[in-house]
Design an enzyme around this catalytic site. Structure first.
Site, PDB file in Angstrom:
ATOM      1  N   HIS A 135      -5.359   4.656   2.010  1.00  0.00           N
ATOM      2  CA  HIS A 135      -5.151   3.202   2.099  1.00  0.00           C
ATOM      3  C   HIS A 135      -3.814   2.857   1.464  1.00  0.00           C
ATOM      4  O   HIS A 135      -3.215   3.677   0.764  1.00  0.00           O
ATOM      5  CB  HIS A 135      -6.278   2.453   1.364  1.00  0.00           C
ATOM      6  CG  HIS A 135      -6.217   2.639  -0.130  1.00  0.00           C
ATOM      7  ND1 HIS A 135      -6.634   3.789  -0.750  1.00  0.00           N
ATOM      8  CD2 HIS A 135      -5.733   1.837  -1.128  1.00  0.00           C
ATOM      9  CE1 HIS A 135      -6.438   3.694  -2.051  1.00  0.00           C
ATOM     10  NE2 HIS A 135      -5.876   2.520  -2.313  1.00  0.00           N
ATOM     11  N   ASP A 137      -2.120  -0.247  -1.009  1.00  0.00           N
ATOM     12  CA  ASP A 137      -2.542  -1.378  -1.831  1.00  0.00           C
ATOM     13  C   ASP A 137      -1.942  -2.649  -1.232  1.00  0.00           C
ATOM     14  O   ASP A 137      -0.762  -2.690  -0.879  1.00  0.00           O
ATOM     15  CB  ASP A 137      -2.113  -1.189  -3.289  1.00  0.00           C
ATOM     16  CG  ASP A 137      -2.898  -0.064  -3.969  1.00  0.00           C
ATOM     17  OD1 ASP A 137      -3.867   0.446  -3.370  1.00  0.00           O
ATOM     18  OD2 ASP A 137      -2.536   0.297  -5.101  1.00  0.00           O
ATOM     19  N   HIS A 193      -2.058   6.202   0.049  1.00  0.00           N
ATOM     20  CA  HIS A 193      -2.522   7.152  -0.964  1.00  0.00           C
ATOM     21  C   HIS A 193      -4.028   7.334  -0.857  1.00  0.00           C
ATOM     22  O   HIS A 193      -4.706   6.545  -0.207  1.00  0.00           O
ATOM     23  CB  HIS A 193      -2.078   6.717  -2.370  1.00  0.00           C
ATOM     24  CG  HIS A 193      -2.440   5.312  -2.743  1.00  0.00           C
ATOM     25  ND1 HIS A 193      -1.792   4.207  -2.225  1.00  0.00           N
ATOM     26  CD2 HIS A 193      -3.393   4.818  -3.566  1.00  0.00           C
ATOM     27  CE1 HIS A 193      -2.310   3.104  -2.737  1.00  0.00           C
ATOM     28  NE2 HIS A 193      -3.303   3.448  -3.542  1.00  0.00           N
ATOM     29  N   ARG A 203     -13.670  11.902 -13.321  1.00  0.00           N
ATOM     30  CA  ARG A 203     -12.323  11.358 -13.511  1.00  0.00           C
ATOM     31  C   ARG A 203     -12.416   9.845 -13.642  1.00  0.00           C
ATOM     32  O   ARG A 203     -13.283   9.221 -13.008  1.00  0.00           O
ATOM     33  CB  ARG A 203     -11.450  11.716 -12.298  1.00  0.00           C
ATOM     34  CG  ARG A 203     -10.082  11.060 -12.281  1.00  0.00           C
ATOM     35  CD  ARG A 203      -9.220  11.630 -11.149  1.00  0.00           C
ATOM     36  NE  ARG A 203      -7.893  11.057 -11.165  1.00  0.00           N
ATOM     37  CZ  ARG A 203      -7.518   9.990 -10.451  1.00  0.00           C
ATOM     38  NH1 ARG A 203      -8.388   9.397  -9.645  1.00  0.00           N
ATOM     39  NH2 ARG A 203      -6.293   9.532 -10.531  1.00  0.00           N
TER      40      ARG A 203
HETATM   41  O1  AKG Z   1      -7.889   6.590  -8.700  1.00  0.00           O
HETATM   42  C1  AKG Z   1      -6.707   6.558  -8.367  1.00  0.00           C
HETATM   43  O2  AKG Z   1      -5.882   7.361  -8.820  1.00  0.00           O
HETATM   44  C2  AKG Z   1      -6.208   5.550  -7.359  1.00  0.00           C
HETATM   45  C3  AKG Z   1      -7.203   4.519  -6.954  1.00  0.00           C
HETATM   46  C4  AKG Z   1      -6.682   3.583  -5.920  1.00  0.00           C
HETATM   47  O3  AKG Z   1      -5.827   3.913  -5.140  1.00  0.00           O
HETATM   48  C5  AKG Z   1      -7.191   2.193  -5.841  1.00  0.00           C
HETATM   49  O4  AKG Z   1      -8.157   1.855  -6.565  1.00  0.00           O
HETATM   50  O5  AKG Z   1      -6.610   1.407  -5.042  1.00  0.00           O
HETATM   51 FE   FE2 Z   2      -4.876   2.212  -4.190  1.00  0.00          FE
END
Ligand code: AKG
Ligand code: FE2
Length: 267
Positions: A135, A137, A193, A203
């Site tokens: 996705h 952001d 990403h 994690r």
């Molecule tokens: O957990 C991550 O490293 C990225 C999470 C992510 O891309 C998001 O929450 O938009």
């Molecule tokens: Fe993200």
């Protein structure tokens, strides 16, 4: 470690391929400590270059106290260590796409920026699933705190290759969101990403999403537009764009999430 929730299983084409990625390149690491105006100029230029080439970079010496960060991580861990039935009380669903949400007594009335706490438990089938699917952001800018486990990968602007983002102690990851890409008329890049999971360690990551106010209309900045560089996007309303993305998050199997590409001027 139990069964894998089918919602996390990816279509074959989107499953992660666990080949050893030769880290021939990494996203830039920028040291924000400056003492002279020429240092500042250099930092600004590095941020500009990273935003063009990658849309992602990491920063150190950012001035956020380590103790504060550790405190937030501790509270987040306490939350995720609770029994599932407690956590389910704040579950996101179609009616409450933001899940538990604290309006902070109206102090941020027009503000719709927010932080998210992402918890990725160890996964029995990391080759079938993604912690977060690919996705971009949506907002202006994201500041992300990740722990030392790793798993975030970004699609390289030049060829789409998935490049892992190395955990660096006490660094923050900054990424350009859709609004910034449109404001800059595609100069800066909002990179795709995703997050791969592993079978050994949980994690935690905490992104903070900087969003414009809901009533803001997004379009390329006038000062960047001229005959040689015409606007690449039509204007759209941020609040509507965001609401529609949030709703379609819950229907992703049937319908593609709305993307800024849908507002490309040529379409
Ligand atoms: O957990 C991550 O490293 C990225 C999470 C992510 O891309 C998001 O929450 O938009
Ligand atoms: Fe993200």
């Amino acid at each position: 470690m139990g069964e894998i929730d089918p919602a996390f299983i990816q279509e074959t084409e989107y499953r992660p391929v666990f080949k050893t990625i030769e880290a021939d390149e990494e996203i830039p690491l920028i040291d924000l400590s400056v003492s002279t105006p020429s240092d500042t100029k250099e930092v600004v230029s590095k941020i500009g270059e990273a935003s063009k080439k990658w849309g992602f970079f990491q920063v150190i010496n950012h001035g956020v106290p380590l103790e504060l960060r550790q405190k937030i991580e501790k509270v987040a861990k306490e939350f995720f260590d609770q029994p599932m039935e407690e956590k389910r009380k704040v579950k996101r669903d179609e009616l409450h796409p933001m899940g538990y949400h604290d309006g902070l007594n109206g102090y941020f009335k027009d503000q719709i920026s927010f932080a998210r706490f992402n918890h990725y438990p160890p996964c029995p089938a990391p080759h079938l699933a993604l912690g977060v699917g690919r996705h971009k952001d949506g907002g202006a800018l994201t500041i992300l705190s990740q722990d030392d486990v790793g798993g975030l990968q970004i699609g390289r602007r030049s060829d789409g290759e998935w490049i892992p983002v190395k955990p660096i102690p006490d660094a923050f990851i900054i990424n350009i969101g859709n609004c910034m890409q449109v404001w800059s008329n595609d100069l800066y890049w909002s990179a795709e990403h995703r997050v791969v999971v592993n079978s050994q360690r949980e994690r935690l990551s905490i992104p903070f999403f900087f969003f414009p106010s809901h009533y803001v209309d997004i379009k390329p900045l006038d000062e960047l537009i001229n005959e040689q560089n015409p606007a690449k996007y039509k204007e759209f309303n941020w609040g509507k764009f965001f609401a529609s993305r949030n709703r379609s998050d819950y229907k992703k199997r049937e319908r593609e999430n709305i993307q800024i590409d849908h507002f490309k001027a040529s379409e």
